[in-house]
Design an enzyme around this catalytic site. Structure first.
Site, PDB file in Angstrom:
ATOM      1  N   ASP A  13       0.819  -1.225   0.000  1.00  0.00           N
ATOM      2  CA  ASP A  13       0.000   0.000   0.000  1.00  0.00           C
ATOM      3  C   ASP A  13       0.845   1.264   0.000  1.00  0.00           C
ATOM      4  O   ASP A  13       0.641   2.157  -0.820  1.00  0.00           O
ATOM      5  CB  ASP A  13      -0.919   0.032   1.238  1.00  0.00           C
ATOM      6  CG  ASP A  13      -2.078  -0.937   1.109  1.00  0.00           C
ATOM      7  OD1 ASP A  13      -2.389  -1.366  -0.020  1.00  0.00           O
ATOM      8  OD2 ASP A  13      -2.684  -1.268   2.160  1.00  0.00           O
ATOM      9  N   ARG A  93      -0.145   4.967  17.305  1.00  0.00           N
ATOM     10  CA  ARG A  93      -0.537   5.941  16.278  1.00  0.00           C
ATOM     11  C   ARG A  93      -0.267   7.396  16.644  1.00  0.00           C
ATOM     12  O   ARG A  93       0.207   8.159  15.808  1.00  0.00           O
ATOM     13  CB  ARG A  93      -2.009   5.747  15.886  1.00  0.00           C
ATOM     14  CG  ARG A  93      -2.288   4.426  15.148  1.00  0.00           C
ATOM     15  CD  ARG A  93      -1.376   4.234  13.953  1.00  0.00           C
ATOM     16  NE  ARG A  93      -1.724   3.068  13.159  1.00  0.00           N
ATOM     17  CZ  ARG A  93      -0.940   2.016  12.958  1.00  0.00           C
ATOM     18  NH1 ARG A  93       0.251   1.965  13.526  1.00  0.00           N
ATOM     19  NH2 ARG A  93      -1.318   1.024  12.191  1.00  0.00           N
ATOM     20  N   ASP A 122      -7.424   3.458  12.690  1.00  0.00           N
ATOM     21  CA  ASP A 122      -6.112   4.094  12.569  1.00  0.00           C
ATOM     22  C   ASP A 122      -6.163   5.412  11.807  1.00  0.00           C
ATOM     23  O   ASP A 122      -5.479   6.366  12.151  1.00  0.00           O
ATOM     24  CB  ASP A 122      -5.120   3.128  11.915  1.00  0.00           C
ATOM     25  CG  ASP A 122      -4.786   1.965  12.842  1.00  0.00           C
ATOM     26  OD1 ASP A 122      -4.772   2.183  14.071  1.00  0.00           O
ATOM     27  OD2 ASP A 122      -4.552   0.851  12.351  1.00  0.00           O
TER      28      ASP A 122
END
Ligand code: ARG
Length: 411
Positions: A13, A93, A122
């Protein structure tokens, strides 16, 4: 040329994202790879980013900051989401967001980017944290925006000479840092199916774990773990060591159907040996060192903080305020907890603290008892006074109390 800092994992990705961002936004990409303890080959990932077309690629070792400022504060807070999930990904995160923003400032970039999809937590955590730290920065989330299917994405990679990592064949989607790993997708999406053996990488199955129990002592200072079996260790090393030892005994497996912020229920598998054991030990020490009132109130704060961490509100003012409460609550949480690991279970078998509120002379039924039992009589007289009053005046009539009507008894 304007630039964007992309949180780069080295997977398909974010590799595709480097090209896609250039095409779609005409921005040069600076790849930022952050090590929170995932044990990947970082120089190789860095090189991959450059090969795919990033104009620069930076690797940051965030492990110390992660433990000190994110994982351990969450531990002190007792932050466990829905009583199951120790929040590994969720505490990582905000740090990733912070480093993205720092590097964006360093390079004078006008945007940051990440590879989150539009279905998870996320994206919310990263976007909200970036907004909290620099409301001016633009946020680009290619995977959320491009709407390519997996095969289309692989085709795009082929056409653009983007190397396709071997992991694309894995049916699972995973995330890893020192505080734990998460595994989703594939067969796990059927919540009735037991996770296949291959999903577990950090923990032995209880069946295959050692046949002898192992004892371990964890020492805390003001709510922070500082030593294992008498050996002082910094946080990163202590967590790594506990992940190994507890994992070997099959401890730290979690199978949780959780409520995502965006409204989906999802089945998540976690491995978090150190986090599970540290929360357990920390709780045991608080049981000894916090008053009943502090403990009860802290429970409310714990679940509030867990919810806020999960929901991406790490950098909110309320979290900062609650954090101050937690910090203060930890000032006497000092001492040692002994645990026994055996076949997938971790049991507290001992605890001691110089600040323990457990007093032998008060607790004992043996000689040496200093508790004044007569005092209880007076206490109960006052404590029960409102009930006696109400019972006499209001509650003795038919249907007025909670007692079941015993069968065969006349009204
Ligand atoms: N469900 C967990 C959470 O929301 C884990 C998410 C894992 N993230 C990932 N990109 N694989 O915190």
């Amino acid at each position: 040329m304007d630039t964007v800092v992309l949180a780069y994992s080295g997977g398909l990705d974010t590799s595709v994202a480097i090209k896609w961002i250039k095409e779609k936004y005409n921005l040069d990409v600076i790849a930022l790879t952050i090590d929170l303890g995932s044990e990947r080959n970082l120089p190789e990932i860095r090189q991959r980013a450059l090969n795919v077309g990033a104009i620069d690629a930076k690797v940051v070792d965030g492990r110390d900051i992660f433990v000190k400022h994110f994982a351990f504060p969450a531990l002190q807070a007792g932050a466990i989401y829905e009583k199951e999930y120790p929040l590994a990904t969720a505490v990582g995160r905000p740090l990733i967001a912070k480093l993205l923003v720092d590097v964006a400032h360093e390079y004078g970039a006008k945007a940051v980017a990440h590879g989150c999809t539009g279905k998870g937590n996320d994206q919310v955590r990263l976007d909200v944290s970036v907004q909290a730290l620099d409301p001016q920065l633009q946020i680009i989330a290619p995977v959320r925006e491009w709407k390519m299917s997996r095969p289309e994405e692989i085709e795009y990679a082929r056409q653009n000479n983007i190397p396709i990592p071997a992991t694309v064949d894995s049916p699972y989607s995973t995330d890893v840092n020192l505080w734990g790993r998460s595994i989703e997708a594939g067969i796990l999406e059927d919540p009735w199916v037991e996770p296949p053996a291959e999903v577990w990488l950090w923990t032995k199955s209880p069946e295959q774990s050692p046949n002898n129990p192992q004892y371990i002592e964890i020492e805390f200072e003001k709510g922070l773990p500082v030593a294992l079996d008498g050996e002082a260790m910094d946080g990163v090393k202590l967590i790594q060591h506990l992940n190994d030892v507890a994992g070997e005994h099959g401890i730290g497996r979690i199978d949780h159907v959780e409520n995502r912020l965006i409204g989906i229920k999802s089945r998540e598998i976690y491995e978090a040996p150190a986090a599970v054991v540290l929360h357990q030990a920390h709780q045991a020490l608080e049981d000894m060192t916090l008053s009943r009132d502090q403990a009860r109130f802290k429970n409310l704060i714990s679940s509030q903080i867990a919810e806020m961490i999960y929901n991406g509100l790490w950098f909110s003012a309320l979290h900062q305020d609650l954090r101050a409460f937690v910090e203060s609550s930890q000032r006497h949480v000092t001492g040692t907890v002994r645990l026994k690991f055996y076949k997938g279970t971790s049991m507290i078998v001992g605890r001691k603290s110089p600040k323990s509120l457990y007093q032998y002379e008060l607790a004992t039924y043996d000689k040496g008892d200093t508790f004044d039992q007569d005092a209880s009589l007076g206490f109960i007289k006052l404590y029960g006074l409102p009930l006696r009053t109400q019972a006499t005046i209001q509650m003795l009539g038919p249907g007025e109390n909670y007692l079941p009507q015993l069968e065969g008894r006349e009204e």
